[in-house]
Design an enzyme around this catalytic site. Structure first.
Site, short mmCIF file in Angstrom:
data_model
loop_
_atom_site.label_atom_id
_atom_site.label_comp_id
_atom_site.label_asym_id
_atom_site.label_seq_id
_atom_site.Cartn_x
_atom_site.Cartn_y
_atom_site.Cartn_z
N TYR A 166 -42.11 -23.53 -16.11
CA TYR A 166 -43.45 -23.26 -15.61
C TYR A 166 -44.25 -22.34 -16.53
CZ TYR A 166 -41.84 -25.18 -11.14
OH TYR A 166 -41.35 -26.00 -10.15
N LYS B 188 -20.07 -3.14 2.43
CA LYS B 188 -21.40 -3.49 2.94
C LYS B 188 -22.02 -4.59 2.08
CE LYS B 188 -23.84 0.01 0.21
NZ LYS B 188 -24.82 1.10 0.24
#
Length: 392
Positions: free
Chosen positions: A277, A45
């Site tokens: 940042y 999955k």
């Protein structure tokens, strides 16, 4: 499953997730040896936990996996479209299906409630062939699965559909809540509920091909939970279900994915220079900064800002400042490097590089998430393939 598979000789320049299919096959064989009387389901999955579903499914089959497992119907149908014809189970269904497509593709459909059986039998009539059904009992996880009080009704409806030739009940199954916590009292409690549910179904005439509850940690540590089939997900990719269970090396497993990138920039900066940042990191003195062209759009956790480990030039470094969408910086101190040099975020650890577990600890998550979240923007590079005579 949208990434274009590459071989090692076609290595991309910016970044790559190297997937060692030979290691995956070895892991499957090791896991089969831990449950020698049970079949093995290779859980692929979420694009095989980020490793590439089609390629990993094929490698697992080559190593002897009798079953594949997916969460969503689309994942199961994609495997059929890629040519897989073996036993395949899919367990996360919502109203509307696609039931008929699954029936026609010979997918084992997991059912947890009467509503699902009703929708499925309508699709069976349209498809003109019976469905393979695995009934799930909620033994205590509290997610999907039929509550024990409702189990008699589900079994009665399933048997009615079976006698009408609409379905074949091929399995009874459940899922542990705390198998990654050795000795947790819920383990024994769930096993008791599971055994009772199986016994009741069999008394009502259900003859399942497989009974299963064992996930990766139960496969590794709870032999009494192996029953007819074990479902191995994260362990198949060489990642431990949890540190409490043990390391991959403790079980003879090897991590399959290595995530690396080529440095995009290397430059000298003075002390007091802000980095990324918000300037959450400021250089303590003159130093060398290296730019790694991976960011949260590639699946690098923003929570790794200031904490994520990276191997550059044979030494562990730490992400300096914020992880941005496409890039982050490491401070090399007094060391030198050049643009194009390799930065390894995680791998097996046998070259001294961090592992997925190291990233999990650094970011407050689990190693499952670390590998699974690597996005399709990062090309997967496959080595150890045997398909069509190729070995990478």
């Amino acid at each position: 499953m949208n990434e274009t598979p590459l071989r090692a000789r076609e290595t991309p320049t910016r970044a790559r997730a190297l997937v060692d299919l030979a290691a995956l096959r070895a892991n499957v064989r090791t896991l089969k040896a831990r449950a020698p009387r049970s079949q093995l389901m290779a859980v692929v999955k979420a694009n095989a936990y980020g490793h590439g579903a089609v390629q990993c499914a094929r490698a697992a089959r080559e190593a002897g996996a009798e079953w594949l497992g997916t969460a969503t119907p689309d994942e199961a149908l994609a495997l059929r479209a890629a040519g897989d014809t073996g036993r395949l189970m899919c367990w996360l269904w919502t109203p509307g299906g696609p039931w008929r497509e699954a029936v026609e593709a010979d997918v084992d459909v997991a059912v947890s409630g009467v509503w699902a059986l009703a929708e499925l039998t309508e699709a069976v009539r349209a498809a003109g062939r019976p469905a393979r059904v695995q009934l799930k009992i909620d033994t205590g996880l509290g997610r999907n699965g039929c509550q024990p009080d409702d189990w008699p009704e589900l079994i009665a409806v399933a048997r009615e559909a079976e006698e009408a030739g609409l379905v074949k009940v091929t399995g009874i199954w459940s899922h542990f809540a705390c198998a990654d916590e050795p000795g947790h009292p819920s383990i024994r409690a769930q096993l008791e509920v599971f055994r009772d549910a199986v016994a009741y179904a069999e008394r009502q005439g259900v003859e399942p091909e497989v009974r299963h509850i064992a996930n990766s940690p139960a496969t590794l540590t709870i032999p009494e939970a192996h029953f007819d089939l074990v479902r191995t997900g994260i362990a198949m990719y060489g990642v431990s279900p949890s540190p409490e269970v043990g390391t991959p090396q403790d079980f003879g497993l090897k991590p399959v994915m290595t995530l690396s990138a080529s440095l995009a920039s290397v430059k000298r900066v003075p002390g007091g220079h802000g980095v990324s940042y918000g300037h959450h990191y400021v250089t303590p003195g003159p130093t060398t900064l290296a730019l790694v062209p991976l960011g949260y759009a590639d699946g690098i956790p923003r929570a790794g800002s200031g904490t994520g480990p990276v191997l550059v030039g044979g030494k562990w470094r730490t992400v300096a400042g914020r992880v941005a969408m496409d890039q982050f910086v490491v401070d090399l101190g007094g060391d030198t490097a050049e643009a194009g040099d390799e930065a390894v975020l995680f791998g097996p650890g046998d070259r001294g590089e961090p592992t997925a577990e190291d990233w999990a600890r650094a970011t407050g998550t689990i190693a499952y998430e670390v590998v699974t979240r690597i996005s399709n923007r990062v090309p997967r590079v496959y080595v150890g393939e045997t398909v069509d005579g190729y070995t990478g």
